[in-house]
Design a protein around this motif. Sequence first.
Motif, PDB file in Angstrom:
ATOM      1  N   ASP A 162     -63.166  -5.387 -40.811  1.00 45.32           N
ATOM      2  CA  ASP A 162     -64.277  -4.633 -40.218  1.00 45.32           C
ATOM      3  C   ASP A 162     -63.789  -3.314 -39.632  1.00 45.32           C
ATOM      4  O   ASP A 162     -62.591  -3.112 -39.446  1.00 45.32           O
ATOM      5  CB  ASP A 162     -64.919  -5.458 -39.098  1.00 45.32           C
ATOM      6  CG  ASP A 162     -65.813  -6.555 -39.659  1.00 45.32           C
ATOM      7  OD1 ASP A 162     -66.325  -6.361 -40.768  1.00 45.32           O
ATOM      8  OD2 ASP A 162     -65.962  -7.587 -38.980  1.00 45.32           O
ATOM      9  N   GLN A 163     -64.750  -2.476 -39.268  1.00 46.92           N
ATOM     10  CA  GLN A 163     -64.514  -1.220 -38.542  1.00 46.92           C
ATOM     11  C   GLN A 163     -63.777  -0.155 -39.361  1.00 46.92           C
ATOM     12  O   GLN A 163     -63.165   0.745 -38.799  1.00 46.92           O
ATOM     13  CB  GLN A 163     -63.702  -1.476 -37.239  1.00 46.92           C
ATOM     14  CG  GLN A 163     -64.156  -2.652 -36.410  1.00 46.92           C
ATOM     15  CD  GLN A 163     -65.390  -2.342 -35.589  1.00 46.92           C
ATOM     16  OE1 GLN A 163     -65.502  -1.269 -35.033  1.00 46.92           O
ATOM     17  NE2 GLN A 163     -66.313  -3.269 -35.554  1.00 46.92           N
ATOM     18  N   ILE A 164     -63.846  -0.265 -40.677  1.00 51.70           N
ATOM     19  CA  ILE A 164     -63.261   0.796 -41.519  1.00 51.70           C
ATOM     20  C   ILE A 164     -64.404   1.744 -41.933  1.00 51.70           C
ATOM     21  O   ILE A 164     -65.322   1.323 -42.644  1.00 51.70           O
ATOM     22  CB  ILE A 164     -62.580   0.218 -42.782  1.00 51.70           C
ATOM     23  CG1 ILE A 164     -61.457  -0.748 -42.399  1.00 51.70           C
ATOM     24  CG2 ILE A 164     -62.064   1.335 -43.699  1.00 51.70           C
ATOM     25  CD1 ILE A 164     -60.214  -0.115 -41.847  1.00 51.70           C
ATOM     26  N   PRO A 165     -64.379   2.996 -41.488  1.00 50.12           N
ATOM     27  CA  PRO A 165     -65.474   3.922 -41.793  1.00 50.12           C
ATOM     28  C   PRO A 165     -65.657   4.135 -43.292  1.00 50.12           C
ATOM     29  O   PRO A 165     -64.708   3.999 -44.071  1.00 50.12           O
ATOM     30  CB  PRO A 165     -65.036   5.229 -41.113  1.00 50.12           C
ATOM     31  CG  PRO A 165     -64.013   4.825 -40.119  1.00 50.12           C
ATOM     32  CD  PRO A 165     -63.348   3.614 -40.657  1.00 50.12           C
ATOM     33  N   GLN A 166     -66.888   4.473 -43.676  1.00 46.61           N
ATOM     34  CA  GLN A 166     -67.212   4.702 -45.099  1.00 46.61           C
ATOM     35  C   GLN A 166     -66.358   5.815 -45.694  1.00 46.61           C
ATOM     36  O   GLN A 166     -66.079   5.826 -46.889  1.00 46.61           O
ATOM     37  CB  GLN A 166     -68.697   5.100 -45.233  1.00 46.61           C
ATOM     38  CG  GLN A 166     -69.673   4.033 -44.767  1.00 46.61           C
ATOM     39  CD  GLN A 166     -70.074   3.076 -45.878  1.00 46.61           C
ATOM     40  OE1 GLN A 166     -69.463   3.053 -46.933  1.00 46.61           O
ATOM     41  NE2 GLN A 166     -71.089   2.267 -45.637  1.00 46.61           N
ATOM     42  N   SER A 167     -65.940   6.766 -44.850  1.00 45.40           N
ATOM     43  CA  SER A 167     -65.204   7.922 -45.365  1.00 45.40           C
ATOM     44  C   SER A 167     -63.757   7.575 -45.777  1.00 45.40           C
ATOM     45  O   SER A 167     -63.141   8.302 -46.554  1.00 45.40           O
ATOM     46  CB  SER A 167     -65.167   9.009 -44.293  1.00 45.40           C
ATOM     47  OG  SER A 167     -64.630   8.475 -43.104  1.00 45.40           O
ATOM     48  N   GLU A 168     -63.233   6.437 -45.276  1.00 44.14           N
ATOM     49  CA  GLU A 168     -61.838   6.075 -45.595  1.00 44.14           C
ATOM     50  C   GLU A 168     -61.725   5.610 -47.043  1.00 44.14           C
ATOM     51  O   GLU A 168     -62.513   4.788 -47.501  1.00 44.14           O
ATOM     52  CB  GLU A 168     -61.364   4.951 -44.664  1.00 44.14           C
ATOM     53  CG  GLU A 168     -61.255   5.343 -43.207  1.00 44.14           C
ATOM     54  CD  GLU A 168     -60.050   6.208 -42.907  1.00 44.14           C
ATOM     55  OE1 GLU A 168     -59.141   6.280 -43.763  1.00 44.14           O
ATOM     56  OE2 GLU A 168     -60.026   6.821 -41.821  1.00 44.14           O
ATOM     57  N   LYS A 169     -60.716   6.128 -47.740  1.00 42.89           N
ATOM     58  CA  LYS A 169     -60.558   5.797 -49.166  1.00 42.89           C
ATOM     59  C   LYS A 169     -59.630   4.598 -49.340  1.00 42.89           C
ATOM     60  O   LYS A 169     -58.435   4.745 -49.582  1.00 42.89           O
ATOM     61  CB  LYS A 169     -59.976   7.002 -49.933  1.00 42.89           C
ATOM     62  CG  LYS A 169     -60.817   8.258 -49.830  1.00 42.89           C
ATOM     63  CD  LYS A 169     -62.030   8.161 -50.753  1.00 42.89           C
ATOM     64  CE  LYS A 169     -62.861   9.440 -50.665  1.00 42.89           C
ATOM     65  NZ  LYS A 169     -64.263   9.219 -51.009  1.00 42.89           N
TER      66      LYS A 169
END
Lengths: 164, 262
Positions: B197-204
């Motif tokens: 959890d808590q991984i932003p959408q922007s992180e690849k």
Amino acid sequence: MVFLISLLVTLGLTFLEISVSHYFQFFNASAFFTLAFLVGLSIRSRNYFQIILAGLAGLVFDFASLNTVPIFTIIFILTVIIGRVFFYRKTSYKIINPFVLLLLISTSLIYLSSLPILFRSNFVGWQNYVVIFAAGTVLTLVIGLIEYRLFEPYFNWLDERTEK
Amino acid sequence: MKRKNILTFFVISLIVLGIVSADRFLGFKIGQATASYTRPVAVVFSSLGSNVSGFFRNIVKVGDLQSENRDLQDKLDKALIETSRLSAAQQENDDLKANLNFKKSNRFDLIGANVIFFDPNNIRETITLDVGKNDGINKGNVVLSRGFLVGKVKEVTARTAKILLITDPESAIPAMVVNTNSSGIVNGKIGNNLVLDQIPQSEKVRIGDLVSTSGLGNQFPKGLLIGKIESIQQISGSIFQSIEVRPMVDLNILSKVMVIKE
């Protein structure tokens, strides 16, 4: 003698279940075969010692789990009390229906009792919970019925001994 | 006579329930004593279970052995080339460490342990080990299997320790994706899986990326491998991605583990 043999069988099944059954899973669920034995015992034995056996098995189960309340002990004891009071049969005649019903109720109680823990934690995976609940119940019923047939001569002998 | 029997039955029930309540609420540790003194029996059963399950697993796998053997031979060849490359890299790495005066932080005080019980409830994911306070185990100690994180000590008695596995719904581990350094929380999910959890959408992040402990909160040492990303869902309108992680080890067949004592 009767008590000693029953004690050895119950504790043998208990330790076998918490040490081994986890290796044999079906949709991430394994069978509660100690509970199935206790259900059979409570329905077929007129004696009272099954309450003590249920208490002991439950305590070992609760020790192996992280329950803050002794859920297994309470459910096991209640199961054998209900079995003895409401479902006791002197013979194997028409035994399957009460056996299946009581095993179904007690297995469902065990799965439902974990809900408060799940609600307290970061609960993800309702779908998996339902699958494990269903698979665990079906597996317990199937293994339980096979187990009852295996232990049937023992239950008959037990009742003959206690009747004397 | 029948009435007397029922009365006796209920009296015995009440006594047993009383003993059980006393076990939890008045501090008489009957459950612990029962399990503790029958530990030798449990050790025999757990070893039996491990052997029996291993035997059946092997039978099931016989059909796949031939093709697996060919694959393994290919992998072995590749591994030899990789080993040669790694030994050069290791040398370089050692030099760099020495130059930077790098503290070797991965020298843990480890103790081996056997799994003697699994949680009988399939919803929870806990195990009991045959080591306890007498062996220097304390609450919060980290548990590894083959070097991968499997859980931490939740309760400890003189001779046993209960481990909350990483897949238990109560488990939450500060973690990071190794390739991208994206930090998040790995939560246990019912059914032997993990959710990052808590991984932003922007992180690849990508499928197959490794996930390790981030060391935040000081509950787990930094850099312990937890698992591998299995699936990623980017839900529109949500801030975070939905990432499923598969543990590095199969937690259903654990038999021997290591505990970090400090």
